[in-house]
Motif scaffolding. Sequence first.
Motif, short mmCIF file in Angstrom:
data_model
loop_
_atom_site.label_atom_id
_atom_site.label_comp_id
_atom_site.label_asym_id
_atom_site.label_seq_id
_atom_site.Cartn_x
_atom_site.Cartn_y
_atom_site.Cartn_z
N TRP A 1 0.85 -1.18 0.00
CA TRP A 1 0.00 0.00 0.00
C TRP A 1 0.89 1.24 0.00
CZ3 TRP A 1 2.61 0.32 4.35
CH2 TRP A 1 2.58 -0.72 5.29
N PRO A 2 0.33 2.42 -0.27
CA PRO A 2 1.14 3.65 -0.16
C PRO A 2 1.62 3.84 1.28
CG PRO A 2 -0.93 4.07 -1.31
CD PRO A 2 -1.04 2.71 -0.72
N ALA A 3 2.91 4.00 1.46
CA ALA A 3 3.49 4.15 2.81
C ALA A 3 3.58 5.63 3.17
CB ALA A 3 4.86 3.51 2.87
N TYR A 4 3.45 5.92 4.46
CA TYR A 4 3.56 7.31 4.91
C TYR A 4 4.48 7.42 6.14
CZ TYR A 4 2.36 12.00 6.49
OH TYR A 4 2.43 13.30 6.89
N ALA A 5 4.03 6.95 7.29
CA ALA A 5 4.83 7.07 8.51
C ALA A 5 5.96 6.05 8.50
CB ALA A 5 3.95 6.88 9.74
N LEU A 6 7.11 6.43 9.05
CA LEU A 6 8.29 5.55 9.08
C LEU A 6 9.08 5.82 10.35
CD1 LEU A 6 9.99 3.49 7.34
CD2 LEU A 6 11.27 5.48 6.51
N ALA A 7 9.56 4.75 10.99
CA ALA A 7 10.35 4.90 12.21
C ALA A 7 11.43 3.84 12.25
CB ALA A 7 9.46 4.79 13.46
N TRP A 8 12.65 4.25 12.61
CA TRP A 8 13.79 3.35 12.73
C TRP A 8 14.07 3.13 14.22
CZ3 TRP A 8 17.84 2.90 8.48
CH2 TRP A 8 18.85 1.99 8.82
N ALA A 9 14.10 1.88 14.65
CA ALA A 9 14.34 1.56 16.06
C ALA A 9 15.81 1.76 16.39
CB ALA A 9 13.91 0.13 16.36
N ASN A 10 16.07 2.51 17.45
CA ASN A 10 17.44 2.81 17.86
C ASN A 10 17.96 1.67 18.76
OD1 ASN A 10 19.80 4.34 18.08
ND2 ASN A 10 19.09 5.35 19.95
N ARG A 11 18.41 0.59 18.11
CA ARG A 11 18.80 -0.62 18.83
C ARG A 11 20.16 -1.11 18.35
NH1 ARG A 11 14.73 -3.58 21.18
NH2 ARG A 11 15.97 -5.46 20.89
N VAL A 12 20.80 -1.90 19.23
CA VAL A 12 22.04 -2.57 18.85
C VAL A 12 21.71 -3.84 18.04
CG1 VAL A 12 24.13 -3.68 19.70
CG2 VAL A 12 23.23 -1.66 20.88
N GLU A 13 20.74 -4.60 18.53
CA GLU A 13 20.29 -5.81 17.83
C GLU A 13 18.77 -5.85 17.83
OE1 GLU A 13 21.87 -8.05 16.15
OE2 GLU A 13 23.89 -7.30 16.55
N PRO A 14 18.13 -6.14 16.69
CA PRO A 14 18.75 -6.15 15.37
C PRO A 14 19.14 -4.74 14.94
CG PRO A 14 16.37 -6.29 15.16
CD PRO A 14 16.67 -6.36 16.63
N ARG A 15 20.16 -4.66 14.11
CA ARG A 15 20.68 -3.35 13.72
C ARG A 15 19.66 -2.56 12.89
NH1 ARG A 15 24.99 -3.24 10.18
NH2 ARG A 15 24.14 -5.11 9.20
N MET A 16 18.88 -3.27 12.11
CA MET A 16 17.98 -2.60 11.18
C MET A 16 16.55 -3.08 11.40
SD MET A 16 18.78 -2.15 7.09
CE MET A 16 20.50 -1.73 7.37
N ARG A 17 15.81 -2.34 12.20
CA ARG A 17 14.39 -2.62 12.43
C ARG A 17 13.62 -1.33 12.20
NH1 ARG A 17 12.70 -4.80 18.15
NH2 ARG A 17 13.21 -6.83 17.23
N LEU A 18 12.60 -1.40 11.33
CA LEU A 18 11.80 -0.23 11.03
C LEU A 18 10.33 -0.56 11.14
CD1 LEU A 18 14.28 -0.32 8.58
CD2 LEU A 18 13.48 2.05 8.48
N ALA A 19 9.53 0.46 11.43
CA ALA A 19 8.08 0.35 11.38
C ALA A 19 7.59 1.28 10.29
CB ALA A 19 7.45 0.73 12.71
N VAL A 20 6.66 0.79 9.48
CA VAL A 20 6.13 1.61 8.38
C VAL A 20 4.60 1.53 8.40
CG1 VAL A 20 6.42 -0.32 6.76
CG2 VAL A 20 6.15 2.00 5.87
N GLY A 21 3.96 2.69 8.22
CA GLY A 21 2.50 2.76 8.26
C GLY A 21 1.92 3.08 6.90
N SER A 22 0.74 2.56 6.64
CA SER A 22 0.08 2.79 5.35
C SER A 22 -0.66 4.12 5.33
CB SER A 22 -0.91 1.66 5.07
OG SER A 22 -1.98 1.70 6.01
#
Length: 328
Positions: free
Chosen positions: A6-27
């Motif tokens: 779907w069209p994405a809008y909101a995006l957030a990158w988790a500030n963590r050591v592990e996992p290094r790359m975790r994001l949340a994306v909202g429609s």
Amino acid sequence: VYHTPWPAYALAWANRVEPRMRLAVGSFCESEQNAIHVIELNEESGRLEKVAGVKQALPPTKLMWKPTDRPSAMGETARDGNLLASCGAGVELFQLADGQLQSTAKLPPPKTNPPVTSMDWSSIKEHKLAISSVDTTICIYDLNKMKIETQLIAHDKAVFDIALGQRESIASLFCSCGLDGSIRLFDERNLEHSTIIFDNENSTPLLRLSWNKSDKNYVAAFGSDSKSVIVVDLRKPSVSLKELPTHGAFVNAISWAPHSRSHLLAGTEDGGTLIWKVNELTGATDPSSGLQALQYDAQYEVQSVQWPESMPNHIALGTTRKVEVLQI
């Protein structure tokens, strides 16, 4: 790259050591069938993959992971960096556990229950989360008590964004911008007064702002249908210190670098991604003397950008078709 259904809008990158790359994306769907996906980098395949998701009626206007990984007591449950906040119709907290994104709490809304335009979560006082609303107000929540700690009328019209002071020396301060075209600075210790640090010409609405993470004196913002980003010096209110042009495209999102006081990231409606090196933040005479350091074409409209503190040599772009992570 993660292709969203779907069209994405909101995006957030988790500030963590592990996992290094975790994001949340909202429609962003006009129907009442929206969703939040949590995606992570699969180290073996090198791909971004969905690990959890949850359905929502309305699209989230902003997503934020808990600022740090350190445990904290909020309510009766100890929560860590797996906590995600979503705002829109209200504010809801989710916990990522065992491959599921589970709703843990809905924060009590103000009496008028207005739509929430944006929010910010303090990395200094992690029990503090602030929201901006279309009814001219800002509310600051105490997450330990799960209640509104402070509520104030912040602008003459709708408030579109809020940024909390994310350093110990400015932890009581916050900035906001909105439909009236102004950026205002508040101090929680004296909320009877605020300082208008910028007022846009012709009262053009200001949609989003970003407070410099390395230098507390600088705030960037952009307006409705704006083809440039303004940088304001809090010590010299009322005038923009610099204006950074996008070469013809409307700005949708901005973020200061987490590790540099002079680098600013922007995403535009034509798919452009720009990183400016803002020369001579102090003492500049030419308001447009920002050096555009890097440029990238995401092909689709960039709705959101993230520049994570945990991986400052990477940025994430949320577009209408995909989430893309770039190494700088």
